[in-house]
Design an enzyme around this catalytic site. Sequence first.
Site, mmCIF file in Angstrom:
data_model
loop_
_atom_site.group_PDB
_atom_site.id
_atom_site.type_symbol
_atom_site.label_atom_id
_atom_site.label_comp_id
_atom_site.label_asym_id
_atom_site.label_seq_id
_atom_site.Cartn_x
_atom_site.Cartn_y
_atom_site.Cartn_z
ATOM 1 N N ASP A 266 0.818 -1.208 0.000
ATOM 2 C CA ASP A 266 0.000 0.000 0.000
ATOM 3 C C ASP A 266 0.857 1.265 0.000
ATOM 4 O O ASP A 266 1.820 1.384 0.767
ATOM 5 C CB ASP A 266 -0.912 0.003 1.240
ATOM 6 C CG ASP A 266 -1.761 1.235 1.345
ATOM 7 O OD1 ASP A 266 -2.624 1.428 0.461
ATOM 8 O OD2 ASP A 266 -1.553 2.026 2.288
ATOM 9 N N GLU A 303 1.845 -0.167 -4.866
ATOM 10 C CA GLU A 303 0.972 0.964 -5.155
ATOM 11 C C GLU A 303 1.786 2.235 -4.978
ATOM 12 O O GLU A 303 2.458 2.424 -3.963
ATOM 13 C CB GLU A 303 -0.238 1.002 -4.216
ATOM 14 C CG GLU A 303 -1.212 2.101 -4.604
ATOM 15 C CD GLU A 303 -2.058 2.636 -3.471
ATOM 16 O OE1 GLU A 303 -3.019 3.367 -3.760
ATOM 17 O OE2 GLU A 303 -1.762 2.335 -2.300
#
Length: 604
Positions: A266, A303
């Site tokens: 993330d 990401e």
Amino acid sequence: MQIGPIHIGDGKWRFTLWAPRARSVDLLLGAGPGAPERSLPMECAGRGYWIGDTEHAHPGTRYRFRLTYPDGSTVERADPASHLQLEDVHGPSTVVDHDAHTWRHDQFAPPLLAETVIYELHTGAFTEEGTFDAAAEKLDHLVDLGVNAVEIMPVAQFPGPRNWGYDGVYPFAVHPAYGGPGGLRRFVDACHGKHIAVILDVVYNHLGPEGNYLRDFGPYFTNAYTTPWGEAVNFDGPGSDGVRNYFVQNAIHWLDRYRIDGLRLDATHAIFDYRPTHILGELSKAVADLAAHRGRRFWLMAESDLNDPRLVRPRKGSGLGMDAVWCDDFHHAVHALLTDERDGYYMDYGRAKDVARAMENGFVYTGQYSPFRGHGHGAPCPDIAPERFITCIQNHDQVGNRMLGERLARLVDFETLKCAAAMLLLAPQTPLLFMGEEYGEDNPFLYFISHLDGDLVQAVRNGRKEEFAHFMAHGEPPDPQSEATFADSTLNWPKATSKRGQELFAWYKALIALRRELPAAAPGETRAALLDRGGLLRLERGSALVAFYNLNDNEPYQELEPHMPPGGWRIALDSSDPRFTGAAEAAPDLQPKGVRIYTKDTPR
């Protein structure tokens, strides 16, 4: 160094803790409601590590640590590397037997990235039951669709039973609301039995605010940097060796103990590290070593909103060794074009040429000036294989970070939905679908929590209102703490069997099947051109496929032949086909927002 509880044989368990702030540490066994407590002094192993071996632990044993500081003060805390928190974020840890599951599909190997179609799901909102076992019952639906990888939003322990997962505070612990460690193993095994790989979303840039006790053990956080969600993790300051080991071990934990096939990391743009070997490079090396040791292939997918190709370049050069990187540009380009939205970062997009560039290149911005950011954004990436970009037209962020959580099916008409799907699934990048988009799910996906701290709940409510203050003429954000907000975000599976749901599913299924027949695209091989003053988009996948997209709202195209490349071609798919529209017959012309796809007419 391994951390957490490990079964070392002969009925013995070893507990390893990194707690450099403690003068001494005691392992408290049986630390639970009504349970007798046994205290075991732990031995200092150097560099802040403490180790304790005992015959008095077994699967299901509650435990915690007593930390004594140099000033004589003490605290009792659960294990930062706890594998299960049956009594939520403020309770003790529970010992887990990782050998209890008999794996049925040991020989599974994930597909090549170029052959992969990813399906993102939230375990709690994917089914009415909200468990891994219930999710496993839907796998035949995904197999029929053609999906061969699922990406699970974070499952690490957060407060209460409802959360997106990015407020996790025990990164090694599977949330019991979803089914705990056993449920996750059963789900992974079931996926592998259906030839579906499993990607787990993990959060290494921050921890949630409630139940976060890591600072009591060591210098896990730093004030040198900030993130939008909480304190930045200390990957490069004093004491950062133990912090880095904590997160590297976390990755190994999921990949080895749970047979997860890949990790989605993330918001790596919020992982700050100025040491010579970046933590992502260290992580990729550790995962490569594990892959070599186990004879398995793993994915690391970063990401990032920086459009930085160094993430996926090899470690031996100047890269960080990730296998794939998020490509938000693709989503933004398609969304802005098809919805006409221009708020926030959408101001940088909205032109048909942005979609064409995303199809060809992945990143739209490779150094050009970004009006939204106020500076040049991104870097050139001509050497990056297309499949190493993860693209989407919907995901949890792009839907759920809207005030009302509207999915694309609420924003555009049916033909435009099909056009967007074809843009995604025919482009050469690796596509990601968000749960329910394949049948036009129109329930919202809202932001939801279930914090236990009332003051924190109110702070989150106020923060949402401040964030969307300029939208509140249309109402207030739904209450994130309300159970109704979570319930509203759960998939409405009966819609999948509706007439429109079945037609859209058939379109997605046909596109995925056609995609599988195409050869992997080399960098620079895909061409996307705007024709007829930008109203017609032509996509060419080498010499294997030509697709036309009518970007007009009202005008059909009668003649496509003048725009065809040389060679013999046949219509492979047409979005006006009765299978995908319910009409009596396909339209002869390319209808507004229509898609017509040609493949080579090979002799049979």
